[in-house]
Design a protein around this motif. Structure first.
Motif, short mmCIF file in Angstrom:
data_model
loop_
_atom_site.label_atom_id
_atom_site.label_comp_id
_atom_site.label_asym_id
_atom_site.label_seq_id
_atom_site.Cartn_x
_atom_site.Cartn_y
_atom_site.Cartn_z
N LEU A 146 0.88 -1.26 -0.34
CA LEU A 146 0.18 0.02 0.09
C LEU A 146 0.50 1.40 -0.01
CD1 LEU A 146 -3.25 1.22 0.29
CD2 LEU A 146 -2.31 0.93 2.61
N GLN A 147 1.90 1.06 0.86
CA GLN A 147 3.15 2.34 0.68
C GLN A 147 3.58 2.44 -0.47
OE1 GLN A 147 3.95 4.62 3.31
NE2 GLN A 147 3.65 3.51 4.98
N MET A 148 3.70 1.87 -1.44
CA MET A 148 3.90 1.64 -2.90
C MET A 148 3.00 2.09 -3.51
SD MET A 148 6.77 -1.42 -3.44
CE MET A 148 6.26 -2.91 -3.17
N VAL A 149 1.81 1.98 -3.74
CA VAL A 149 0.90 2.18 -4.35
C VAL A 149 1.19 3.87 -3.80
CG1 VAL A 149 -1.52 2.03 -4.62
CG2 VAL A 149 -0.25 0.49 -4.30
N ALA A 150 0.83 4.46 -2.65
CA ALA A 150 0.35 5.34 -2.53
C ALA A 150 1.64 6.56 -3.26
CB ALA A 150 0.50 6.07 -0.98
N LEU A 151 3.28 5.69 -3.52
CA LEU A 151 4.14 6.80 -3.73
C LEU A 151 3.78 6.64 -4.76
CD1 LEU A 151 6.68 7.78 -3.64
CD2 LEU A 151 7.62 5.65 -4.14
N LEU A 152 3.76 5.71 -5.82
CA LEU A 152 3.14 5.90 -6.72
C LEU A 152 2.04 6.44 -7.72
CD1 LEU A 152 3.37 2.17 -8.48
CD2 LEU A 152 4.49 3.60 -8.93
N LEU A 153 1.58 6.97 -6.99
CA LEU A 153 -0.35 7.91 -6.90
C LEU A 153 0.22 9.29 -6.60
CD1 LEU A 153 -3.08 5.97 -5.43
CD2 LEU A 153 -2.43 6.33 -7.90
N ALA A 154 1.33 9.64 -6.13
CA ALA A 154 1.20 11.20 -5.31
C ALA A 154 2.43 11.19 -6.54
CB ALA A 154 2.47 11.03 -4.39
N VAL A 155 3.39 10.71 -6.95
CA VAL A 155 4.31 11.31 -7.70
C VAL A 155 3.13 11.82 -9.16
CG1 VAL A 155 5.90 10.23 -9.89
CG2 VAL A 155 6.19 9.80 -6.80
N ALA A 156 2.58 10.97 -9.66
CA ALA A 156 1.79 10.68 -10.81
C ALA A 156 0.41 12.64 -10.45
CB ALA A 156 0.34 10.09 -11.11
N GLY A 157 0.66 12.70 -9.19
CA GLY A 157 0.03 13.98 -8.97
C GLY A 157 -1.27 14.09 -8.48
N CYS A 158 -1.29 12.97 -7.77
CA CYS A 158 -2.83 12.83 -7.08
C CYS A 158 -2.60 12.80 -5.50
CB CYS A 158 -3.40 10.92 -6.87
SG CYS A 158 -3.36 10.44 -8.65
N ARG A 159 -3.98 13.04 -4.98
CA ARG A 159 -3.61 13.30 -3.16
C ARG A 159 -4.07 12.89 -3.08
NH1 ARG A 159 -8.23 16.90 -2.31
NH2 ARG A 159 -8.86 16.27 -4.33
N VAL A 160 -3.59 12.31 -1.75
CA VAL A 160 -3.47 10.36 -1.00
C VAL A 160 -3.69 11.04 0.25
CG1 VAL A 160 -2.25 8.47 -0.59
CG2 VAL A 160 -2.02 9.23 -2.65
N LEU A 161 -4.59 10.04 0.16
CA LEU A 161 -4.68 10.48 2.12
C LEU A 161 -4.76 8.14 2.10
CD1 LEU A 161 -5.92 11.30 4.76
CD2 LEU A 161 -8.44 10.75 3.89
N PHE A 162 -3.73 8.41 2.82
CA PHE A 162 -3.61 6.90 3.83
C PHE A 162 -3.67 6.79 4.69
CE2 PHE A 162 0.36 4.41 5.34
CZ PHE A 162 0.33 2.96 4.07
N LEU A 163 -4.32 5.64 5.07
CA LEU A 163 -4.80 5.30 6.29
C LEU A 163 -4.43 4.63 7.23
CD1 LEU A 163 -8.65 5.37 5.90
CD2 LEU A 163 -7.43 7.55 6.88
#
Length: 173
Positions: A68-85
């Protein structure tokens, strides 16, 4: 780096732990260090992100959070706002948060340790709680092959592409 170094490292450590060649202390030490690295790399991207909001979590009984941490990183790099619970979040709370914050998507990670019917039931339950407009993405070694209403990811490259697609949708609006 995630696909060629981090993911294979985590897989190898999991195999060694399962074979009792590593102890829990070894696995936990590595997991915490990798988590620190992933979070520190992600944070500057999150600060600049202006794209759609994606809620990232694992469901109850899923305590593995590095995928999940890796997914959050990839989404943030793409420019998405990430809310990591983080891990083991009740489906009702994920759905409430997604509705309250008008999230574009929810991303859930499932490890191989949690594949099967109990997790499939939780995924179905969460999908039923989410508004139709919210994409529900599931990945990890324990993710189902197919399940109605779910966007299933087989690898991190697909996640990166999805992040870019989400950003493209935002730019068109």
């Amino acid at each position: 780096f995630l696909q060629t170094r981090i993911a294979p490292l985590l897989h190898a450590v999991g195999e060694e732990w399962a074979a009792a060649r590593l102890e829990i202390r070894h696995e936990r030490f590595l997991s915490e260090r990798v988590s620190d690295v992933l979070r520190s790399v992600r944070m500057p991207f999150e600060e600049k992100a202006s794209g759609p909001l994606v809620v990232c979590a694992t469901l109850p009984s899923e305590e593995h959070g590095l995928g999940l941490q890796m997914v959050a990183l990839l989404l943030a790099v793409a420019g998405c706002r990430v809310l990591f619970l983080g891990t083991e979040v009740p489906p009702t709370q994920i759905a409430s948060l997604a509705r309250d914050l008008n999230a574009r998507a929810v991303a859930v990670s499932v490890s191989i340790a949690n594949r099967g019917e109990p997790m499939a039931g939780q995924l179905t339950f969460l999908r039923g709680l989410l508004p139709r407009r919210v994409t529900f993405a599931v990945g990890g070694a324990g993710a189902p092959g197919t399940q109605p209403g779910l966007k299933i990811f087989q690898d991190l490259g697909e996640v990166a592409e999805w992040g870019r697609q989400l950003m493209g949708e935002t730019e068109k609006r």
